[in-house]
Design a protein around this motif. Structure first.
Motif, short mmCIF file in Angstrom:
data_model
loop_
_atom_site.label_atom_id
_atom_site.label_comp_id
_atom_site.label_asym_id
_atom_site.label_seq_id
_atom_site.Cartn_x
_atom_site.Cartn_y
_atom_site.Cartn_z
N ARG A 43 1.08 -1.08 0.05
CA ARG A 43 0.13 -0.06 -0.04
C ARG A 43 0.94 1.18 -0.10
NH1 ARG A 43 -2.88 -0.19 5.06
NH2 ARG A 43 -3.51 -2.17 4.25
N GLN A 44 1.87 1.31 0.74
CA GLN A 44 2.69 2.33 0.92
C GLN A 44 3.46 2.46 -0.54
OE1 GLN A 44 5.93 1.89 3.49
NE2 GLN A 44 6.33 3.94 3.92
N MET A 45 3.82 1.37 -1.28
CA MET A 45 4.57 1.80 -2.36
C MET A 45 3.58 2.17 -3.52
SD MET A 45 6.95 -1.93 -2.35
CE MET A 45 6.77 -2.08 -4.13
N VAL A 46 2.36 1.73 -3.46
CA VAL A 46 1.50 2.06 -4.55
C VAL A 46 1.23 3.64 -4.15
CG1 VAL A 46 -1.13 2.05 -5.01
CG2 VAL A 46 0.25 0.13 -4.65
N LEU A 47 1.02 4.03 -3.06
CA LEU A 47 0.85 5.65 -2.63
C LEU A 47 2.23 6.37 -2.96
CD1 LEU A 47 -0.54 5.21 0.93
CD2 LEU A 47 -1.74 6.07 -1.23
N LEU A 48 3.27 5.79 -2.61
CA LEU A 48 4.76 6.53 -3.42
C LEU A 48 4.63 6.46 -4.82
CD1 LEU A 48 7.12 5.08 -0.83
CD2 LEU A 48 6.39 7.25 -0.99
N ASP A 49 4.18 5.50 -5.70
CA ASP A 49 4.02 5.57 -7.02
C ASP A 49 3.02 6.53 -7.66
OD1 ASP A 49 5.98 3.73 -7.31
OD2 ASP A 49 4.68 1.94 -7.78
N GLU A 50 1.98 6.68 -6.93
CA GLU A 50 0.94 7.86 -7.36
C GLU A 50 1.50 9.11 -7.06
OE1 GLU A 50 -2.54 6.93 -5.19
OE2 GLU A 50 -3.12 5.24 -6.28
N ASN A 51 2.28 9.32 -5.79
CA ASN A 51 2.79 10.69 -5.63
C ASN A 51 4.03 11.01 -6.61
OD1 ASN A 51 1.23 11.19 -3.38
ND2 ASN A 51 2.68 10.34 -1.69
N ILE A 52 4.81 9.96 -6.97
CA ILE A 52 5.85 10.30 -7.72
C ILE A 52 5.21 10.88 -9.28
CG2 ILE A 52 7.37 9.00 -9.42
CD1 ILE A 52 8.29 7.41 -6.90
N LEU A 53 4.06 9.91 -9.95
CA LEU A 53 3.22 10.22 -10.95
C LEU A 53 2.86 11.72 -10.73
CD1 LEU A 53 2.26 9.24 -13.71
CD2 LEU A 53 0.38 8.33 -12.57
N HIS A 54 2.12 12.04 -9.87
CA HIS A 54 1.70 13.35 -9.71
C HIS A 54 2.76 14.40 -9.82
CE1 HIS A 54 -1.06 16.52 -8.25
NE2 HIS A 54 -0.05 16.85 -7.41
N ILE A 55 3.91 14.29 -9.15
CA ILE A 55 4.82 15.04 -9.20
C ILE A 55 5.35 15.22 -10.52
CG2 ILE A 55 7.25 15.38 -8.55
CD1 ILE A 55 6.53 14.36 -5.82
N LYS A 56 5.59 14.07 -11.19
CA LYS A 56 5.93 14.19 -12.65
C LYS A 56 4.97 15.03 -13.37
CE LYS A 56 8.71 9.99 -13.01
NZ LYS A 56 8.73 8.60 -13.54
N GLN A 57 3.82 14.87 -13.48
CA GLN A 57 2.81 15.42 -14.18
C GLN A 57 2.77 16.93 -13.79
OE1 GLN A 57 -0.79 13.19 -12.85
NE2 GLN A 57 -0.77 11.89 -14.76
N GLN A 58 2.88 17.39 -12.68
CA GLN A 58 2.87 18.77 -12.48
C GLN A 58 4.13 19.39 -12.85
OE1 GLN A 58 0.50 20.36 -11.02
NE2 GLN A 58 -0.55 18.56 -11.00
N PHE A 59 5.44 18.64 -12.76
CA PHE A 59 6.57 19.18 -13.73
C PHE A 59 6.43 19.06 -15.11
CE2 PHE A 59 10.34 18.22 -15.95
CZ PHE A 59 11.27 19.22 -15.53
N ASN A 60 5.82 18.13 -15.69
CA ASN A 60 5.51 18.34 -17.26
C ASN A 60 4.60 19.64 -17.51
OD1 ASN A 60 7.09 16.34 -17.74
ND2 ASN A 60 5.46 14.84 -17.73
N ILE A 61 3.48 19.98 -16.58
CA ILE A 61 2.81 20.78 -16.93
C ILE A 61 3.38 22.27 -16.88
CG2 ILE A 61 0.69 22.00 -15.86
CD1 ILE A 61 -0.52 19.47 -15.26
N ARG A 62 4.27 22.31 -16.02
CA ARG A 62 4.86 23.59 -15.57
C ARG A 62 5.97 23.68 -16.52
NH1 ARG A 62 5.24 28.53 -14.65
NH2 ARG A 62 7.22 29.22 -13.63
N PHE A 63 6.51 22.62 -17.17
CA PHE A 63 7.65 22.58 -18.37
C PHE A 63 6.90 23.27 -19.49
CE2 PHE A 63 10.06 20.96 -21.68
CZ PHE A 63 11.29 21.22 -21.40
#
Length: 185
Positions: A43-63
């Protein structure tokens, strides 16, 4: 011999302090809410993967926002330079050679790599005819969307966006051509 206030404070502390066991003690048992099991870690790994994906998406939007801002700045500079040349022409001044001309790299728009000018597409067709499909080298991306894409032709502009169920590709292309020409469907 002991001070009664100290004895009372010690008694109060022992009564209210709680049960602190050493984790290294032999009789220590991990409380259920602190126990680590595979399900909690998954469960912790899934939550971390979701957080990483969200951070990457936010980076791409800002880029992409910064890239759009860069494009706007370049357009503004080009328009300003053109205006300076017009004014100098009206005043009879020589054309300035020291104006800053920004350059953009078409590879910054990777998602638009299918945009090519008609000349590039014709040159590629000739190369395919001469060398064959496997040996022909596709043209490099040269069009910057929004800057000078008036002569560019996207695959999406030349191909139907979808194939309706039950229709052949040629029938779909004919329907798409009718729709593009403005004939009521």
């Amino acid at each position: 011999d002991d001070d009664p206030a100290d004895v009372a404070a010690i008694a109060h502390a022992e009564a209210n302090m709680g049960d602190y066991k050493l984790k290294s003690a032999e009789d220590y048992e991990v409380p259920q809410d602190q126990a680590v099991d595979p399900e909690k870690k998954r469960r912790q790994m899934v939550l971390l993967d979701e957080n990483i994906l969200h951070i990457k998406q936010q980076f791409n939007i800002r880029f992409e926002e910064l890239r759009s801002l860069k494009l706007q700045i370049v357009k503004g500079l080009q328009e300003s330079n053109e205006r300076v040349r017009e004014i100098d022409g009206l005043l009879g001044e020589p054309v300035p050679t020291n104006l800053f001309e920004p350059a953009l790299d078409p590879t910054e728009w990777r998602h638009e790599r299918q945009l090519h000018t008609e000349e590039e597409l014709e040159q590629f067709r000739e190369e395919v005819r001469a060398k064959g499909v496997q040996s022909a080298v596709p043209p490099a991306q040269s069009v910057i969307p929004g800057l000078h894409d008036s002569g560019a032709q996207s695959l999406a502009d030349r191909r139907p966006p979808f194939v309706p169920l039950g229709l052949s590709t040629s029938a779909t292309a004919a329907l798409f051509a009718v729709k593009r020409s403005g004939v009521a469907a």
